[in-house]
Enzyme design. Structure first.
Site, mmCIF file in Angstrom:
data_model
loop_
_atom_site.group_PDB
_atom_site.id
_atom_site.type_symbol
_atom_site.label_atom_id
_atom_site.label_comp_id
_atom_site.label_asym_id
_atom_site.label_seq_id
_atom_site.Cartn_x
_atom_site.Cartn_y
_atom_site.Cartn_z
ATOM 1 N N GLN A 1 0.339 -5.061 5.775
ATOM 2 C CA GLN A 1 -1.106 -5.202 5.584
ATOM 3 C C GLN A 1 -1.854 -3.955 6.059
ATOM 4 O O GLN A 1 -2.966 -4.042 6.588
ATOM 5 C CB GLN A 1 -1.618 -6.455 6.295
ATOM 6 C CG GLN A 1 -1.336 -7.732 5.534
ATOM 7 C CD GLN A 1 -2.016 -7.758 4.173
ATOM 8 O OE1 GLN A 1 -3.096 -7.218 3.993
ATOM 9 N NE2 GLN A 1 -1.369 -8.394 3.206
ATOM 10 N N SER A 2 -1.271 -2.796 5.827
ATOM 11 C CA SER A 2 -1.887 -1.535 6.246
ATOM 12 C C SER A 2 -3.186 -1.258 5.490
ATOM 13 O O SER A 2 -3.226 -1.277 4.259
ATOM 14 C CB SER A 2 -0.903 -0.387 6.005
ATOM 15 O OG SER A 2 -1.547 0.862 6.078
ATOM 16 N N ASN A 3 -4.245 -0.966 6.239
ATOM 17 C CA ASN A 3 -5.495 -0.491 5.643
ATOM 18 C C ASN A 3 -5.350 0.953 5.179
ATOM 19 O O ASN A 3 -5.949 1.363 4.189
ATOM 20 C CB ASN A 3 -6.631 -0.590 6.661
ATOM 21 C CG ASN A 3 -6.893 -2.007 7.093
ATOM 22 O OD1 ASN A 3 -7.441 -2.803 6.347
ATOM 23 N ND2 ASN A 3 -6.496 -2.346 8.313
#
Length: 338
Positions: free
Chosen positions: A77-79
Site C-alpha cells: 500500500q505504498s503511497n
C-alpha cells in the site's frame, strides 16, 4: 542557502494551503492552536502527496538523461509507488513498481484496493514480492532495474520514499521556504512543525529548511517505522548531505533531529488503538481524513503532545499532512463500525 540552483519540474499546483484546525484545537482544550498544511491536496496527479513534492527535484534528471522507465519500490500500500506511477503516466514514461510485503496485515483485498489499485490503473508494471519491511536499498528493486536494462530499457531509480536519492530532501527544504512565505501573509510564525517519519527525507528536508531560521529542533518527527534507531540515523544522514547540497552554512547534528518514538507501534503499517482514535477524532472534528500507516500515527502523536502539555500554552503548531488516505480502503475491516 541556495535551493534555486537545482532544476525543478512542476508536478504540484503550487503552495499548499494552511488550514486552521479550530474545532480540534478547542476539543483539546484551546491552549494550543493547531493548523494543517495540506500536502495531501498538492497535485492533480492521482491524489498527490509528499512524494510528488520530492519528485519535482528528481524528475529533471530523468528527463535530461533520456530515461524511459521509472523504477520504484514500497510496501503493497505504498503511497510512493502510486505517486511515481502517476508521474510516469503524466510524462509519458514507463513505470515498474516493486511492492514488498512490508506490513503484517491480512485482509482479502489488501493487495487489490487503494494505492496499488491506482498504480495498476495508471499502467504501471506492478510486481509483488514477499520481502519484509526495511528502509534501505532492496535487492528486489535492484533486480527490477536489471530486468528493464535486459529488455532494452533505460531505468531511472527512485528509492523508497525518494529518500536514498541525493536530491530526496530538496522538496521539503522548499516546503520550509514556502511556510516562511506563508507566515509573512499570516502575520505569525509557527512554534512547532509535526511530521510523520519513516524513510526520513521529508523530515530531513524540513530540518535543513527550518535550520535556516533557527527552528530545526522545532520540527517534531513522529516515528511510524517502529525501527526508530534506523530512521533517526537515516534522517540525520540525509539532512547532513542535503545541508551540504543547498549550502546551508551550518552543521546539522544528531540533536537537531527530534524523533518521538512513542506512537509508531506495534510495528510499521499496523495501527494501535491510539492511532485509530486519532483518525476518528480528526475526521469527526475537522472532516480531515488520515490513514493508519502514517498520518494517523503523526496525528496521534500531536494530539497526545497537546493533551500532555508538551507544547507550551499559546503555541502555534503546524501539522504536515503528507497524504496517505488512499490506503484507507485496505484497512476497511478496522473501520467497519466507523
Amino acid at each position: 542557502m541556495n535551493l534555486q540552483k537545482f532544476p525543478r519540474h512542476p508536478l504540484t499546483f503550487g503552495p499548499t494551503p494552511i488550514q486552521p484546525l479550530k474545532r480540534l484545537s478547542q476539543h483539546l482544550g484551546g491552549k494550543v492552536e493547531l493548523y494543517a498544511k495540506r500536502e495531501d491536496c498538492n497535485s492533480g496527479l492521482a491524489f498527490g502527496g509528499n512524494k510528488t513534492r520530492k519528485l519535482e527535484y528528481l524528475i529533471p534528471e530523468a528527463i535530461a538523461g533520456g530515461y524511459d522507465t521509472l523504477v520504484s519500490i514500497g510496501g503493497i500500500q505504498s503511497n510512493q509507488t502510486r505517486q511515481v506511477a502517476a508521474v510516469a503516466a503524466h510524462l509519458g514514461l514507463k513505470c515498474v513498481l516493486v511492492q514488498e510485503n512490508w506490513v503484517n496485515y491480512s485482509d482479502a483485498v489488501y493487495d487489490r484496493v487503494g494505492n496499488i489499485e491506482m498504480s495498476r490503473i495508471l499502467g504501471a508494471d506492478v510486481r509483488l514480492d514477499a520481502a519484509g519491511f526495511d528502509i534501505g536499498i532492496r535487492p528486489s528493486w535492484e533486480q527490477a532495474m536489471a530486468d528493464v536494462k535486459q529488455a532494452g530499457g533505460k531505468p531511472f531509480p527512485i528509492p523508497a520514499g525518494c529518500s536514498e536519492h541525493p536530491y530526496g530532501g530538496l522538496g521539503f527544504v522548499g516546503f520550509a521556504e514556502e511556510v516562511r512565505q506563508q507566515e509573512k501573509e499570516l502575520g505569525f510564525r509557527f512554534d512547532y512543525i509535526v511530521v510523520c517519519s519513516v524513510t526520513g527525507s521529508t523530515q530531513a528536508g524540513m530540518v535543513v529548511g527550518f535550520a535556516a531560521d533557527g527552528r530545526a529542533r522545532r520540527v517534531i518527527g513522529i516515528d511510524a517505522s517502529a525501527t526508530p534507531e534506523k530512521t533517526h540515523a537515516q534522517i540525520l544522514r540525509i539532512a547532513q548531505s542535503t545541508a551540504d547540497l543547498v549550502e546551508l552554512g551550518q552543521d546539522i547534528t544528531a540533536e537537531d533531529v527530534v524523533l518521538d518514538t512513542r506512537y509508531g507501534g506495534p510495528e510499521y503499517g499496523l495501527p494501535n488503538e491510539g492511532t485509530l482514535e486519532a483518525i476518528r477524532l480528526c475526521a469527526r472534528q475537522e472532516g480531515m481524513l488520515t490513514d493508519p500507516v502514517y498520518e494517523g500515527k503523526s496525528m496521534h502523536g500531536m494530539i497526545e503532545r497537546v493533551r500532555n502539555g508538551e507544547f507550551p500554552a499559546g503555541s502555534k503548531v503546524l501539522y504536515a499532512h503528507l497524504g496517505g488516505v488512499p490506503a484507507l480502503n485496505a484497512y476497511s475491516f478496522l473501520f467497519r463500525n466507523g
